[in-house]
Design a protein around this motif. Structure first.
Motif, mmCIF file in Angstrom:
data_model
loop_
_atom_site.group_PDB
_atom_site.id
_atom_site.type_symbol
_atom_site.label_atom_id
_atom_site.label_comp_id
_atom_site.label_asym_id
_atom_site.label_seq_id
_atom_site.Cartn_x
_atom_site.Cartn_y
_atom_site.Cartn_z
ATOM 1 N N GLU A 337 33.952 29.826 45.115
ATOM 2 C CA GLU A 337 33.799 29.891 46.566
ATOM 3 C C GLU A 337 32.670 28.977 46.986
ATOM 4 O O GLU A 337 31.505 29.185 46.575
ATOM 5 C CB GLU A 337 33.518 31.332 47.019
ATOM 6 N N ASP A 338 32.970 27.959 47.782
ATOM 7 C CA ASP A 338 31.957 27.021 48.293
ATOM 8 C C ASP A 338 31.117 26.429 47.164
ATOM 9 O O ASP A 338 29.876 26.418 47.207
ATOM 10 C CB ASP A 338 31.052 27.731 49.314
ATOM 11 N N ASP A 339 31.791 25.939 46.132
ATOM 12 C CA ASP A 339 31.135 25.288 44.992
ATOM 13 C C ASP A 339 30.172 26.228 44.280
ATOM 14 O O ASP A 339 29.201 25.774 43.645
ATOM 15 C CB ASP A 339 30.396 24.017 45.430
ATOM 16 N N ARG A 340 30.419 27.504 44.367
ATOM 17 C CA ARG A 340 29.623 28.496 43.661
ATOM 18 C C ARG A 340 30.553 29.451 42.933
ATOM 19 O O ARG A 340 31.694 29.679 43.345
ATOM 20 C CB ARG A 340 28.743 29.295 44.636
ATOM 21 N N ALA A 341 30.059 29.998 41.823
ATOM 22 C CA ALA A 341 30.816 30.961 41.035
ATOM 23 C C ALA A 341 30.369 32.369 41.382
ATOM 24 O O ALA A 341 29.158 32.656 41.375
ATOM 25 C CB ALA A 341 30.640 30.697 39.547
ATOM 26 N N ARG A 342 31.322 33.223 41.694
ATOM 27 C CA ARG A 342 31.015 34.622 41.982
ATOM 28 C C ARG A 342 31.690 35.503 40.942
ATOM 29 O O ARG A 342 32.913 35.468 40.776
ATOM 30 C CB ARG A 342 31.485 35.004 43.377
ATOM 31 N N ALA A 343 30.906 36.255 40.193
ATOM 32 C CA ALA A 343 31.420 37.092 39.114
ATOM 33 C C ALA A 343 32.100 38.329 39.683
ATOM 34 O O ALA A 343 31.552 38.999 40.565
ATOM 35 C CB ALA A 343 30.290 37.495 38.176
ATOM 36 N N VAL A 344 33.295 38.610 39.177
ATOM 37 C CA VAL A 344 34.052 39.786 39.589
ATOM 38 C C VAL A 344 34.516 40.509 38.331
ATOM 39 O O VAL A 344 35.200 39.918 37.482
ATOM 40 C CB VAL A 344 35.267 39.410 40.456
ATOM 41 N N VAL A 345 34.165 41.771 38.186
ATOM 42 C CA VAL A 345 34.621 42.585 37.060
ATOM 43 C C VAL A 345 36.042 43.044 37.357
ATOM 44 O O VAL A 345 36.328 43.559 38.441
ATOM 45 C CB VAL A 345 33.695 43.787 36.831
ATOM 46 N N VAL A 346 36.937 42.843 36.390
ATOM 47 C CA VAL A 346 38.349 43.134 36.607
ATOM 48 C C VAL A 346 38.838 44.135 35.566
ATOM 49 O O VAL A 346 38.184 44.387 34.545
ATOM 50 C CB VAL A 346 39.202 41.841 36.523
ATOM 51 N N GLN A 347 40.013 44.685 35.871
ATOM 52 C CA GLN A 347 40.703 45.561 34.917
ATOM 53 C C GLN A 347 41.947 44.832 34.447
ATOM 54 O O GLN A 347 42.785 44.436 35.254
ATOM 55 C CB GLN A 347 41.085 46.885 35.574
ATOM 56 N N THR A 348 42.059 44.614 33.140
ATOM 57 C CA THR A 348 43.151 43.821 32.590
ATOM 58 C C THR A 348 44.297 44.716 32.124
ATOM 59 O O THR A 348 44.102 45.893 31.818
ATOM 60 C CB THR A 348 42.672 42.961 31.416
#
Length: 389
Positions: A337-348
């Protein structure tokens, strides 16, 4: 003697410090005027080399180079794979229906036979003799019945007068009835003798191949003795072993995909026909059975790769496997997002063909980091490689 003017650098802010060799050269030039030209040249080079522009601002550090892909929506299946075996669904054991000595064995293992083709010939001389005796008995009884019928007819004529005993007619009629019953029994014996005589030639019950041979010429066999085992590849049964832990999710009617090494490019679809109610003692496996017609080229005894489809989701969210990285908080995906990385914890969920199902944490169409995701942290500056988004 006049002193040389200082050297100035136009349009540049410089920070100069006294140069020790230059000072020494100036002190020497006081007593030696011929050194003034050298002093001027040396001073100019010293200022140019020792003085430089001052930085007035900081350079922005470059972002981490990555590739990115959008979150895709596609069908996903939950499957359980197994390697099983192909068996013949029709595999009759041909046995002797009459007792006798084996005269000839007409086929060998591996031969293909047609329905009604002779397989084994037994010695049937006893049944031939019984047939002859039954025919002779029938002829004798038919002659006796003819004579008795004429006798009964005379007795019936005499019974109309008062000079003939009626009980004599009754006896003659009873004897005629008994002879007719004996004739019926003789005819039954003849049919049985002919049937047993025909059974001396053992015929193939179906179109099949000879899988095993149990007798040789000269052997004496009784009724029910196995002679040959046939196998047909027209109707097949696939047996797939599965761990007993899957007993609660496996059931009849589930779709199955099968592949044979003999025909690797052909995928055969079927359904679970039956699940054996017991677990194997040797391998602790639950056997799943799939019955199907031969799709072509499959042979009994061959191996087969099977997949039982336990569940199917048509609108599952998928990301490449390299987009999911392990962090202390759990499986993590980095949104771009806007040349930045945003960490998101997911469920696989399930893994399928290099893709990972995302059960929670993302939405379809979101841009996620793929190659280079393992080097990112939350908020890190990123630079998406051209063509990677």
């Amino acid at each position: 003697m006049p002193v040389a003017p200082p050297v100035a650098v136009r349009d540049r802010a410089v920070a100069c410090t006294p140069n020790l060799p230059l000072k020494s050269l100036l002190s020497m030039s006081i007593s030696r005027p011929f050194l003034w030209p050298a002093v001027a040249v040396f001073a100019g080079f010293s200022l140019l080399g020792g003085c430089g522009p001052q930085e007035t601002g900081s350079v922005k550090p470059p972002g981490i180079l990555i590739t990115a892909e959008p979150v895709m929506s596609a069908p996903v299946e939950t499957v359980e794979a197994s390697v099983g075996q192909v068996e013949s669904l029709v595999e009759p054991v041909v046995a002797a229906e009459v007792a006798g000595r084996v005269l000839t064995v007409e086929v060998e293992v591996g031969d293909t036979v047609r329905k009604g083709q002779p397989l084994v010939v037994l010695d049937s001389e006893d049944y031939r003799l019984r047939r002859g005796a039954a025919r002779a008995e029938i002829g004798r009884l038919e002659a006796l019945i003819g004579q008795q019928e004429r006798l009964v007819a005379r007795y019936e004529t005499l019974a109309k007068s008062d000079f003939f005993a009626k009980n004599a007619l009754d006896d003659a009629q009873a004897q005629l009835k008994a002879l007719r019953s004996q004739l019926a029994a003789a005819r039954t014996q003849l049919s049985e003798a002919e049937r047993n005589l025909a059974r001396g030639r053992v015929l193939a019950p179906v179109d099949a191949g000879v899988a095993a041979r149990m007798v040789n010429e000269g052997d004496y066999v009784g009724v029910g003795t196995p002679l040959l085992r046939l196998s047909t590849d027209q109707l097949l049964r696939v047996t797939l072993p599965y761990p007993e832990a899957l007993a609660d999710v496996l059931r009849s009617g589930l779709p199955v995909r099968l592949r044979s090494p003999a025909v690797p490019d052909t995928v055969v679809e079927g359904t679970v026909t039956e699940i054996r109610p017991t677990v194997g003692m040797a391998n602790r496996a639950l056997l799943v059975l799939v019955d199907l017609p031969n799709p072509g080229g499959w042979k009994p005894g061959a191996s087969v790769d099977g997949e039982v489809i336990l569940d199917r989701r048509d609108q599952a969210l998928l990301v490449p496997e390299t987009a999911v990285v392990m962090r202390p908080a759990g499986p993590t995906v980095y949104l771009v997002e806007d040349d930045r990385a945003r960490a998101v914890v997911v469920q696989t969920g399930v893994y399928q063909d290099g893709q990972v199902e995302i059960l929670a944490g993302l939405e379809a169409g979101a841009l996620v980091a793929v190659d280079g995701a393992g080097f990112l942290s939350d908020g890190a500056a990123v630079r998406v490689l051209d063509g990677g988004a």
